[in-house]
Design a protein around this motif. Sequence first.
Motif, mmCIF file in Angstrom:
data_model
loop_
_atom_site.group_PDB
_atom_site.id
_atom_site.type_symbol
_atom_site.label_atom_id
_atom_site.label_comp_id
_atom_site.label_asym_id
_atom_site.label_seq_id
_atom_site.Cartn_x
_atom_site.Cartn_y
_atom_site.Cartn_z
ATOM 1 N N TYR A 93 -47.288 -87.476 -67.720
ATOM 2 C CA TYR A 93 -47.315 -88.698 -68.244
ATOM 3 C C TYR A 93 -46.040 -89.203 -68.349
ATOM 4 O O TYR A 93 -45.762 -90.424 -68.946
ATOM 5 C CB TYR A 93 -47.944 -88.462 -69.425
ATOM 6 N N ALA A 94 -44.725 -88.598 -67.789
ATOM 7 C CA ALA A 94 -43.556 -89.261 -67.920
ATOM 8 C C ALA A 94 -43.281 -90.849 -67.447
ATOM 9 O O ALA A 94 -42.528 -91.384 -68.077
ATOM 10 C CB ALA A 94 -42.656 -88.313 -67.158
ATOM 11 N N HIS A 95 -43.985 -91.144 -66.571
ATOM 12 C CA HIS A 95 -43.731 -92.526 -65.703
ATOM 13 C C HIS A 95 -44.925 -93.446 -66.169
ATOM 14 O O HIS A 95 -44.953 -94.494 -65.220
ATOM 15 C CB HIS A 95 -43.510 -92.263 -64.374
ATOM 16 N N LYS A 96 -45.790 -93.045 -66.845
ATOM 17 C CA LYS A 96 -46.972 -93.979 -67.292
ATOM 18 C C LYS A 96 -46.421 -95.020 -67.964
ATOM 19 O O LYS A 96 -45.625 -94.966 -68.865
ATOM 20 C CB LYS A 96 -48.099 -93.021 -67.966
ATOM 21 N N LYS A 97 -47.283 -96.116 -67.930
ATOM 22 C CA LYS A 97 -47.212 -97.288 -68.817
ATOM 23 C C LYS A 97 -47.031 -97.145 -70.346
ATOM 24 O O LYS A 97 -48.342 -96.451 -70.547
ATOM 25 C CB LYS A 97 -47.970 -98.402 -68.303
ATOM 26 N N PRO A 98 -46.419 -97.319 -71.339
ATOM 27 C CA PRO A 98 -46.429 -96.880 -72.405
ATOM 28 C C PRO A 98 -47.817 -97.620 -73.297
ATOM 29 O O PRO A 98 -47.976 -98.819 -72.893
ATOM 30 C CB PRO A 98 -45.140 -97.523 -73.375
ATOM 31 N N VAL A 99 -48.344 -96.863 -74.268
ATOM 32 C CA VAL A 99 -49.494 -97.390 -74.804
ATOM 33 C C VAL A 99 -49.083 -97.465 -76.241
ATOM 34 O O VAL A 99 -48.423 -96.718 -76.911
ATOM 35 C CB VAL A 99 -50.761 -96.541 -74.854
ATOM 36 N N LYS A 100 -49.035 -98.881 -77.064
ATOM 37 C CA LYS A 100 -48.697 -99.124 -78.295
ATOM 38 C C LYS A 100 -49.520 -98.320 -79.239
ATOM 39 O O LYS A 100 -50.687 -98.897 -79.281
ATOM 40 C CB LYS A 100 -48.326 -100.276 -78.651
ATOM 41 N N VAL A 101 -49.250 -97.283 -79.918
ATOM 42 C CA VAL A 101 -50.061 -96.506 -80.860
ATOM 43 C C VAL A 101 -49.765 -96.737 -82.267
ATOM 44 O O VAL A 101 -48.475 -96.812 -82.653
ATOM 45 C CB VAL A 101 -49.868 -95.025 -80.549
ATOM 46 N N PHE A 102 -50.899 -97.058 -83.074
ATOM 47 C CA PHE A 102 -50.657 -96.904 -84.733
ATOM 48 C C PHE A 102 -51.334 -95.367 -84.931
ATOM 49 O O PHE A 102 -52.403 -95.097 -84.726
ATOM 50 C CB PHE A 102 -51.558 -97.985 -85.473
ATOM 51 N N TYR A 103 -50.418 -94.652 -85.537
ATOM 52 C CA TYR A 103 -50.941 -93.251 -85.906
ATOM 53 C C TYR A 103 -51.360 -93.155 -87.502
ATOM 54 O O TYR A 103 -50.173 -93.281 -88.330
ATOM 55 C CB TYR A 103 -49.890 -92.324 -85.482
ATOM 56 N N GLU A 104 -52.573 -93.102 -87.692
ATOM 57 C CA GLU A 104 -52.975 -92.961 -89.112
ATOM 58 C C GLU A 104 -52.752 -91.669 -89.661
ATOM 59 O O GLU A 104 -53.658 -90.911 -89.392
ATOM 60 C CB GLU A 104 -54.245 -93.530 -89.318
ATOM 61 N N LEU A 105 -51.773 -91.613 -90.692
ATOM 62 C CA LEU A 105 -51.664 -89.909 -91.241
ATOM 63 C C LEU A 105 -52.423 -89.962 -92.326
ATOM 64 O O LEU A 105 -53.159 -88.993 -92.727
ATOM 65 C CB LEU A 105 -50.219 -89.868 -91.740
ATOM 66 N N TRP A 106 -52.658 -91.174 -92.975
ATOM 67 C CA TRP A 106 -53.435 -90.963 -94.325
ATOM 68 C C TRP A 106 -54.106 -92.361 -94.605
ATOM 69 O O TRP A 106 -53.060 -93.415 -94.412
ATOM 70 C CB TRP A 106 -52.829 -90.480 -95.675
ATOM 71 N N PRO A 107 -55.315 -92.489 -95.121
ATOM 72 C CA PRO A 107 -55.868 -93.889 -95.491
ATOM 73 C C PRO A 107 -55.561 -94.670 -96.667
ATOM 74 O O PRO A 107 -55.532 -95.848 -96.683
ATOM 75 C CB PRO A 107 -57.407 -93.629 -95.403
#
Length: 284
Positions: free
Chosen positions: A156-170
């Motif tokens: 996955y090193a050269h894949k186009k980045p996906v912008k992620v929101f990581y929900e740790l707690w609601p």
Amino acid sequence: MVKFKAYLLLLLFLCKASATLATQQSPPKVVALAPHLVELIFEIGAGRQIIGVSQYSDFPEDAKDIPVVGDYQSLNIEKIVALQPDLIIVWQTGHPVKDVEKLKALGFQVAYSDPRSISDVPQELIKLGRLLGKQSLAETKAAELTTALDNIQQQYAHKKPVKVFYELWPDPLSTIGASSWPSSILALCGAYNVFDDITNNPYPQVNIEQVLARKVDLIIQPLSDNQSAKSGFQWQNWPDIKAVKHNQIIQPDADKLHRMTSRAVEQVAELCGQIDNVRLFYQS
């Protein structure tokens, strides 16, 4: 000459006896004060040496039968003293310092575990192997994990980045900063943590307006069997968020992903595949 021969025979006997005693020496009894430590110790074949654990040490199944002697808020000093362990292994940031210092003051040997990223897991295995007399198997397992992590990174090193929101707690809504454990996982998958600019707090609280402003492609919502909020944050109420609009929300197993173990590496491989599907969705 006769006396010398007798002395030599006695010396040889004592050396042999000492070697026999060393080989018969019992393996160290250990109190492992974090779920990830318990998993790793079982993985290197030393599970039977564990005589005390912390709360939520529920994998593998045999771990559930071991006495619980504390949690992240406090340790039951009296229980630990009664068990008389040879070694206590603690999570560096997972327990009150005063409790750990009290155990050290009582004369117990204390070792620390402090994995900061997914790439630290192989070294944790090796460290535990040395402490518990399981070095050979630990090194084999560590080499396997290192290879698996290298393969994921290369994929996955050269894949186009996906912008992620990581929900740790609601509630309160919490996420991950640049120095957090999950952030190292996202980097392996070629994903971008939208709150990676927060460098002074690994697990910050945020508000929904901040999330809206980050133009999120994907929401990762890890859920655990041990958490009270089973459903997580209700994102469906916020259709203006790109990830919500396109139903790009995934829910990996937090009990695997958030523990610094081999199961986390397996879960990362699966997570990276899911992130890649999201990447392909937006490219199509």
